[in-house]
Design a protein around this motif. Sequence first.
Motif, PDB file in Angstrom:
ATOM      1  N   LEU A 267     -15.393  -1.394 -12.902  1.00  0.00           N
ATOM      2  CA  LEU A 267     -14.599  -2.092 -11.893  1.00  0.00           C
ATOM      3  C   LEU A 267     -13.911  -1.118 -10.946  1.00  0.00           C
ATOM      4  O   LEU A 267     -13.779  -1.384  -9.749  1.00  0.00           O
ATOM      5  N   SER A 268     -13.487   0.025 -11.477  1.00  0.00           N
ATOM      6  CA  SER A 268     -12.866   1.046 -10.623  1.00  0.00           C
ATOM      7  C   SER A 268     -13.861   1.581  -9.610  1.00  0.00           C
ATOM      8  O   SER A 268     -13.501   1.896  -8.465  1.00  0.00           O
ATOM      9  N   ALA A 269     -15.131   1.698 -10.028  1.00  0.00           N
ATOM     10  CA  ALA A 269     -16.172   2.162  -9.105  1.00  0.00           C
ATOM     11  C   ALA A 269     -16.316   1.207  -7.921  1.00  0.00           C
ATOM     12  O   ALA A 269     -16.569   1.630  -6.790  1.00  0.00           O
ATOM     13  N   VAL A 270     -16.126  -0.091  -8.185  1.00  0.00           N
ATOM     14  CA  VAL A 270     -16.181  -1.074  -7.097  1.00  0.00           C
ATOM     15  C   VAL A 270     -15.039  -0.830  -6.116  1.00  0.00           C
ATOM     16  O   VAL A 270     -15.244  -0.831  -4.889  1.00  0.00           O
ATOM     17  N   PHE A 271     -13.828  -0.593  -6.632  1.00  0.00           N
ATOM     18  CA  PHE A 271     -12.691  -0.313  -5.763  1.00  0.00           C
ATOM     19  C   PHE A 271     -12.924   0.960  -4.947  1.00  0.00           C
ATOM     20  O   PHE A 271     -12.590   1.025  -3.765  1.00  0.00           O
ATOM     21  N   VAL A 272     -13.505   1.980  -5.593  1.00  0.00           N
ATOM     22  CA  VAL A 272     -13.727   3.249  -4.909  1.00  0.00           C
ATOM     23  C   VAL A 272     -14.730   3.082  -3.770  1.00  0.00           C
ATOM     24  O   VAL A 272     -14.518   3.558  -2.646  1.00  0.00           O
ATOM     25  N   THR A 273     -15.850   2.408  -4.054  1.00  0.00           N
ATOM     26  CA  THR A 273     -16.889   2.269  -3.032  1.00  0.00           C
ATOM     27  C   THR A 273     -16.474   1.316  -1.924  1.00  0.00           C
ATOM     28  O   THR A 273     -16.692   1.596  -0.741  1.00  0.00           O
ATOM     29  N   ARG A 274     -15.868   0.181  -2.277  1.00  0.00           N
ATOM     30  CA  ARG A 274     -15.471  -0.781  -1.275  1.00  0.00           C
ATOM     31  C   ARG A 274     -14.263  -0.322  -0.473  1.00  0.00           C
ATOM     32  O   ARG A 274     -14.111  -0.668   0.685  1.00  0.00           O
ATOM     33  N   GLY A 275     -13.411   0.467  -1.118  1.00  0.00           N
ATOM     34  CA  GLY A 275     -12.202   0.943  -0.441  1.00  0.00           C
ATOM     35  C   GLY A 275     -12.386   2.258   0.276  1.00  0.00           C
ATOM     36  O   GLY A 275     -11.487   2.707   0.991  1.00  0.00           O
ATOM     37  N   GLY A 276     -13.558   2.889   0.105  1.00  0.00           N
ATOM     38  CA  GLY A 276     -13.796   4.176   0.781  1.00  0.00           C
ATOM     39  C   GLY A 276     -12.778   5.227   0.390  1.00  0.00           C
ATOM     40  O   GLY A 276     -12.306   5.990   1.223  1.00  0.00           O
ATOM     41  N   LEU A 277     -12.449   5.271  -0.911  1.00  0.00           N
ATOM     42  CA  LEU A 277     -11.328   6.110  -1.348  1.00  0.00           C
ATOM     43  C   LEU A 277     -11.569   7.587  -1.057  1.00  0.00           C
ATOM     44  O   LEU A 277     -10.629   8.322  -0.768  1.00  0.00           O
ATOM     45  N   PHE A 278     -12.810   8.029  -1.151  1.00  0.00           N
ATOM     46  CA  PHE A 278     -13.102   9.450  -0.960  1.00  0.00           C
ATOM     47  C   PHE A 278     -13.788   9.743   0.364  1.00  0.00           C
ATOM     48  O   PHE A 278     -14.335  10.828   0.551  1.00  0.00           O
ATOM     49  N   GLU A 279     -13.767   8.756   1.262  1.00  0.00           N
ATOM     50  CA  GLU A 279     -14.315   8.999   2.591  1.00  0.00           C
ATOM     51  C   GLU A 279     -13.338   9.830   3.413  1.00  0.00           C
ATOM     52  O   GLU A 279     -12.122   9.654   3.301  1.00  0.00           O
ATOM     53  N   ARG A 280     -13.867  10.688   4.251  1.00  0.00           N
ATOM     54  CA  ARG A 280     -13.012  11.496   5.126  1.00  0.00           C
ATOM     55  C   ARG A 280     -12.900  10.816   6.488  1.00  0.00           C
ATOM     56  O   ARG A 280     -13.811  10.165   6.953  1.00  0.00           O
ATOM     57  N   GLY A 281     -11.731  11.052   7.099  1.00  0.00           N
ATOM     58  CA  GLY A 281     -11.544  10.506   8.431  1.00  0.00           C
ATOM     59  C   GLY A 281     -10.909   9.128   8.416  1.00  0.00           C
ATOM     60  O   GLY A 281     -10.625   8.548   7.403  1.00  0.00           O
TER      61      GLY A 281
END
Length: 281
Positions: A267-281
Motif C-alpha cells: 500500500l505504501s508503494a501505491v502512495f509513493v507512485t501516485r504521490g510522486g514522492l521521489f520525483e524531482r522538480g
Amino acid sequence: MSYAFIALYAVLTVAFGILPALYSLYLAFTDGDGGFAGIANFTKVMSDFRFLPAVGHVALYLVIWLVALVVLVSFLAIVVHAVRVRWLSRTLRFVFYLPGALAGASSVLLWLFVLDPTASPVGGLLRLMGFSSFVQVIVPANLPPVFAVIAFWTGAGGWIVIMYGALNNISADVIEAARIDGAGTVQIAWHIQLPMLRKWISYMGIMSLAAGTQLFVEPQLLSQASNAIVPNDYSLNQLAYQYAFQQNDFNGAAAISLLLLVVALALSAVFVTRGGLFERG
C-alpha cells in the motif's frame, strides 16, 4: 560530521528495527523446534477463524482514518495558512497540535470518559445520537469510526503543522500571479496549493498507514475497560499478541507480523507512485 549525526540513529535502527525484523522472518518460516516449516505458519494463521474478522476491522478502520486524515488535514492546513492574523494562526496551530502531546495510552484513557454518555462533556450529543450507555457506544460495529476519531484527535494536529510549513514553501509569486489572473481562494487551493502538497500528503499517508496497521493500544484498553465486550483479538496486532503470549506460538505471531509488513509495503508503494514522492522538480 554528517556520519556522526546519523551514527546513533543507525545503531538504534539496526538494534531495534532490522535485527528484530530478521528474527521475525526466521520465526515465520520455522517451527517450534527450529526446523524449516515453509508456509505452514502462514496457512495456520490465515485459516484461524479470528484472522479474517481482524483483517476486516483493521481495513475498515484504515479506510475511514486515511480518508479523514487526507481530506481534513489538507483542508484545515489551508484554512490556518489563509489566516492573516499572526497570533490567531499561531493559536490555532497550538490548539491543533496539543492533543498529540498525550501518549497513546493516556489518550485512550481520556476517551474512555468522552465515550461514556453519563460522564462525557459531550454526553448530550451522544444521547442525541441514540447512545445512553458506554456499552452501546463501543459495540464492535461502532469501533472503526470510534478508533478513527481517536486517531485523528491525537495525530492530525502534528500533520496540520507540517502541512502548514509546506504551504509556506510555496512561492508567494505563484500565489500572487494566480490572483492577478483572477483565481479566487478556492481555485488557488484546488489548482495550486493541493497539487504542490501532493508529496507531503503522500508522505503523511505512508506514515499514517504504517501506524494504522499496528492498531493495538485502543482496542486492548477498551477490551479491558468493557469486560471483553470489545474482543481481545479485534485487530491483527492483538491476534499476534494472543498467539505469542497466550498460545506460546511465536512462529504464528511472526507470520502475522510479516503479513502486515507485506500489505503495508504494498500500500505504501501505491502512495509513493501516485504521490510522486521521489520525483524531482
